[in-house]
Scaffold this motif. Structure first.
Motif, PDB file in Angstrom:
ATOM      1  N   VAL A  45       8.997   6.932   0.587  1.00 28.42           N
ATOM      2  CA  VAL A  45       9.039   6.195   0.215  1.00 28.42           C
ATOM      3  C   VAL A  45       8.643   4.680   0.788  1.00 28.42           C
ATOM      4  CG1 VAL A  45      11.054   4.130  -0.510  1.00 28.42           C
ATOM      5  CG2 VAL A  45      11.184   6.640  -0.681  1.00 28.42           C
ATOM      6  N   ALA A  46       8.549   4.469   2.702  1.00 26.21           N
ATOM      7  CA  ALA A  46       8.003   3.139   2.647  1.00 26.21           C
ATOM      8  C   ALA A  46       5.938   3.096   2.670  1.00 26.21           C
ATOM      9  CB  ALA A  46       8.383   2.891   4.013  1.00 26.21           C
ATOM     10  N   ALA A  47       5.653   3.409   2.326  1.00 27.85           N
ATOM     11  CA  ALA A  47       4.180   4.088   2.564  1.00 27.85           C
ATOM     12  C   ALA A  47       3.717   3.765   0.701  1.00 27.85           C
ATOM     13  CB  ALA A  47       3.552   5.396   2.489  1.00 27.85           C
ATOM     14  N   GLU A  48       4.310   3.655   0.053  1.00 33.66           N
ATOM     15  CA  GLU A  48       4.572   3.392  -1.622  1.00 33.66           C
ATOM     16  C   GLU A  48       4.555   2.130  -1.629  1.00 33.66           C
ATOM     17  OE1 GLU A  48       3.734   3.676  -5.281  1.00 33.66           O
ATOM     18  OE2 GLU A  48       3.196   5.011  -3.873  1.00 33.66           O
ATOM     19  N   ALA A  49       6.297   1.349  -1.153  1.00 31.41           N
ATOM     20  CA  ALA A  49       6.525   0.164  -0.571  1.00 31.41           C
ATOM     21  C   ALA A  49       5.388  -0.743  -0.039  1.00 31.41           C
ATOM     22  CB  ALA A  49       7.767  -0.187  -0.082  1.00 31.41           C
ATOM     23  N   SER A  50       4.684   0.278   0.779  1.00 32.95           N
ATOM     24  CA  SER A  50       3.677  -1.259   1.619  1.00 32.95           C
ATOM     25  C   SER A  50       2.576  -1.351   0.509  1.00 32.95           C
ATOM     26  CB  SER A  50       3.329  -0.202   3.367  1.00 32.95           C
ATOM     27  OG  SER A  50       2.645  -0.908   3.071  1.00 32.95           O
ATOM     28  N   LEU A  51       2.308  -0.097  -0.313  1.00 33.33           N
ATOM     29  CA  LEU A  51       1.253  -0.375  -1.135  1.00 33.33           C
ATOM     30  C   LEU A  51       1.603  -1.066  -2.683  1.00 33.33           C
ATOM     31  CD1 LEU A  51      -1.836   1.019  -2.203  1.00 33.33           C
ATOM     32  CD2 LEU A  51      -0.238   2.888  -3.371  1.00 33.33           C
ATOM     33  N   ARG A  52       2.305  -1.021  -2.661  1.00 32.64           N
ATOM     34  CA  ARG A  52       2.900  -1.940  -3.883  1.00 32.64           C
ATOM     35  C   ARG A  52       2.893  -3.534  -3.553  1.00 32.64           C
ATOM     36  NH1 ARG A  52       7.080   1.643  -7.886  1.00 32.64           N
ATOM     37  NH2 ARG A  52       6.156   3.203  -7.429  1.00 32.64           N
ATOM     38  N   ALA A  53       3.842  -4.076  -1.993  1.00 26.19           N
ATOM     39  CA  ALA A  53       3.387  -5.157  -1.667  1.00 26.19           C
ATOM     40  C   ALA A  53       1.959  -5.527  -1.673  1.00 26.19           C
ATOM     41  CB  ALA A  53       4.020  -5.001  -0.560  1.00 26.19           C
TER      42      ALA A  53
ATOM     43  N   ALA B 272      -2.347  -9.244  -3.178  1.00 23.26           N
ATOM     44  CA  ALA B 272      -3.510  -9.847  -4.017  1.00 23.26           C
ATOM     45  C   ALA B 272      -3.477 -10.071  -5.124  1.00 23.26           C
ATOM     46  CB  ALA B 272      -4.211  -8.712  -3.792  1.00 23.26           C
ATOM     47  N   ALA B 273      -2.890  -9.712  -5.674  1.00 22.90           N
ATOM     48  CA  ALA B 273      -2.838 -10.162  -7.433  1.00 22.90           C
ATOM     49  C   ALA B 273      -1.683 -11.532  -7.531  1.00 22.90           C
ATOM     50  CB  ALA B 273      -1.528  -9.627  -8.254  1.00 22.90           C
ATOM     51  N   LEU B 274      -0.779 -12.199  -6.480  1.00 22.85           N
ATOM     52  CA  LEU B 274      -0.642 -12.984  -6.691  1.00 22.85           C
ATOM     53  C   LEU B 274      -2.082 -13.707  -6.061  1.00 22.85           C
ATOM     54  CD1 LEU B 274       2.861 -12.575  -4.847  1.00 22.85           C
ATOM     55  CD2 LEU B 274       2.406 -13.672  -7.112  1.00 22.85           C
ATOM     56  N   GLU B 275      -2.466 -13.872  -5.085  1.00 18.33           N
ATOM     57  CA  GLU B 275      -3.471 -14.518  -5.191  1.00 18.33           C
ATOM     58  C   GLU B 275      -5.474 -14.299  -6.061  1.00 18.33           C
ATOM     59  OE1 GLU B 275      -4.882 -16.222  -1.933  1.00 18.33           O
ATOM     60  OE2 GLU B 275      -2.542 -15.586  -2.259  1.00 18.33           O
ATOM     61  N   GLY B 276      -4.711 -13.738  -7.084  1.00 21.50           N
ATOM     62  CA  GLY B 276      -5.495 -14.108  -7.864  1.00 21.50           C
ATOM     63  C   GLY B 276      -6.435 -12.722  -8.391  1.00 21.50           C
ATOM     64  N   ASN B 277      -6.219 -11.816  -7.310  1.00 24.96           N
ATOM     65  CA  ASN B 277      -6.651 -10.714  -7.734  1.00 24.96           C
ATOM     66  C   ASN B 277      -6.283  -9.251  -7.664  1.00 24.96           C
ATOM     67  OD1 ASN B 277      -7.723 -13.074  -5.368  1.00 24.96           O
ATOM     68  ND2 ASN B 277      -9.481 -11.266  -5.607  1.00 24.96           N
ATOM     69  N   ALA B 278      -6.005  -9.264  -9.443  1.00 24.29           N
ATOM     70  CA  ALA B 278      -4.678  -8.522  -9.707  1.00 24.29           C
ATOM     71  C   ALA B 278      -6.267  -6.900 -10.298  1.00 24.29           C
ATOM     72  CB  ALA B 278      -4.471  -8.898 -11.056  1.00 24.29           C
ATOM     73  N   TYR B 279      -5.523  -5.842  -9.565  1.00 27.04           N
ATOM     74  CA  TYR B 279      -5.711  -4.509  -9.964  1.00 27.04           C
ATOM     75  C   TYR B 279      -4.449  -3.196 -10.279  1.00 27.04           C
ATOM     76  CZ  TYR B 279      -9.856  -6.886  -8.411  1.00 27.04           C
ATOM     77  OH  TYR B 279     -11.568  -7.214  -7.627  1.00 27.04           O
ATOM     78  N   ASP B 280      -5.084  -2.156 -11.278  1.00 21.27           N
ATOM     79  CA  ASP B 280      -3.837  -1.164 -11.500  1.00 21.27           C
ATOM     80  C   ASP B 280      -3.696  -0.805 -10.396  1.00 21.27           C
ATOM     81  OD1 ASP B 280      -5.775  -0.455 -14.782  1.00 21.27           O
ATOM     82  OD2 ASP B 280      -3.813  -1.843 -14.178  1.00 21.27           O
ATOM     83  N   LEU B 281      -2.506  -0.282 -10.054  1.00 27.86           N
ATOM     84  CA  LEU B 281      -1.667   0.272  -8.571  1.00 27.86           C
ATOM     85  C   LEU B 281      -2.373   1.476  -8.891  1.00 27.86           C
ATOM     86  CD1 LEU B 281       0.346   0.750  -6.265  1.00 27.86           C
ATOM     87  CD2 LEU B 281       1.392   1.645  -8.347  1.00 27.86           C
ATOM     88  N   ALA B 282      -2.462   2.559  -9.924  1.00 28.86           N
ATOM     89  CA  ALA B 282      -3.525   3.532  -9.881  1.00 28.86           C
ATOM     90  C   ALA B 282      -4.936   4.015  -9.471  1.00 28.86           C
ATOM     91  CB  ALA B 282      -3.552   4.151 -11.109  1.00 28.86           C
ATOM     92  N   ASP B 283      -5.264   2.559  -9.628  1.00 32.27           N
ATOM     93  CA  ASP B 283      -7.091   2.593  -8.867  1.00 32.27           C
ATOM     94  C   ASP B 283      -6.354   2.256  -7.749  1.00 32.27           C
ATOM     95  OD1 ASP B 283      -7.785   2.118 -12.158  1.00 32.27           O
ATOM     96  OD2 ASP B 283      -8.068   0.463 -12.224  1.00 32.27           O
ATOM     97  N   VAL B 284      -6.046   1.398  -7.279  1.00 27.51           N
ATOM     98  CA  VAL B 284      -6.265   0.913  -6.022  1.00 27.51           C
ATOM     99  C   VAL B 284      -5.475   2.299  -4.969  1.00 27.51           C
ATOM    100  CG1 VAL B 284      -4.962  -0.775  -4.064  1.00 27.51           C
ATOM    101  CG2 VAL B 284      -5.075  -1.455  -6.529  1.00 27.51           C
TER     102      VAL B 284
END
Length: 243
Positions: free
Chosen positions: A40-48, A53-65
């Motif tokens: 759970v922590a690893a997934e939360a870290s990835l989503r964070a 990055a998206a909030l900096e204007g660099n948005a990507y799909d979670l699955a792609d990352v």
């Protein structure tokens, strides 16, 4: 005395922060955390990282990352920051400026010139004041302190490049170090991303320095933490569905 205590007297702020804390406490009781807390922590870290990055204007799909196909340097920096936070937890309350510099090195490598990594671009006096507020502070409630750390850093943007990634990571460091989220399960960045117009607007309001502006930011921060707690619950449900 707690120097930030007067902020709790702003209308609805104490109630909002207490409600966010209750929602986090509920998320921390999820069954998945008993045996699968690391997952759970690893997934939360990835989503964070993806949200930051998206909030900096660099948005990507979670699955792609997750699949490793995104090479954008800001997204990669956010991932490095998410991975490196655990190694800075003990340093943060002892040497906040050093921890911030290390976060910037992680976040901005490949984005800004090498000579600018870890170097302040200005606002040294206010950064010193923030460092004094953080260092050894066991009086301010963790959620309130994290909110102010975040707001100060996104207002000052004291580093070149993705300074917002650094600000959000410093707030997360505060929550982890102060025991609010010791396992790094609450991806507040996801809450900010889901309420992005409010995030941007309340940050701008905070920058005015008015009581109403600070109140707006603190209420937003509580809402973002609440959203993040719900995200932790969703992650826990997903993990249990796959085991």
């Amino acid at each position: 005395m707690d120097p930030l205590a007067p902020l709790l007297d702003l209308a609805d702020v104490a109630t909002a922060l207490a409600g966010a804390r209750d929602r986090v406490d509920a998320a921390m009781r999820h069954r998945a955390l008993r045996r699968h807390g690391g997952q759970v922590a690893a997934e939360a870290s990835l989503r964070a990282a993806v949200a930051s990055a998206a909030l900096e204007g660099n948005a990507y799909d979670l699955a792609d990352v997750r699949g490793g196909t995104v090479t954008d340097p800001v997204a990669q920096g956010a991932l490095r920051v998410a991975e490196g936070i655990s190694g800075l937890v003990d340093l943060w309350p002892r040497a906040p400026r050093q921890a911030l510099a290390k976060l910037h090195v992680l976040a901005a490598r490949g984005v800004v010139p090498t000579d600018d990594l870890g170097r302040l671009t200005g606002s040294a006096g206010r950064i010193d004041a923030l460092a004094d507020l953080v260092a050894g502070n066991d009086r301010t409630p963790p959620l309130l302190l994290a909110a102010i750390v975040h707001a100060e850093l996104i207002t000052l943007r004291p580093f070149a490049g993705p300074a917002g990634v650094v600000a959000r990571a410093a707030a997360r460091l505060t929550l982890i170090n102060r025991g609010f989220d010791p396992r790094g399960l609450i991806a507040v960045e996801v809450g900010h991303r889901s309420r992005e117009p409010e995030y941007v607007g309340s940050a701008g309001a905070y920058a005015t320095g008015t009581p109403d502006g600070v109140r707006s930011w603190l209420r937003h921060y509580a809402a973002a933490v609440t959203e993040a707690a719900d995200e932790t619950t969703r992650i826990g449900d997903e993990v249990l569905a796959t085991v």
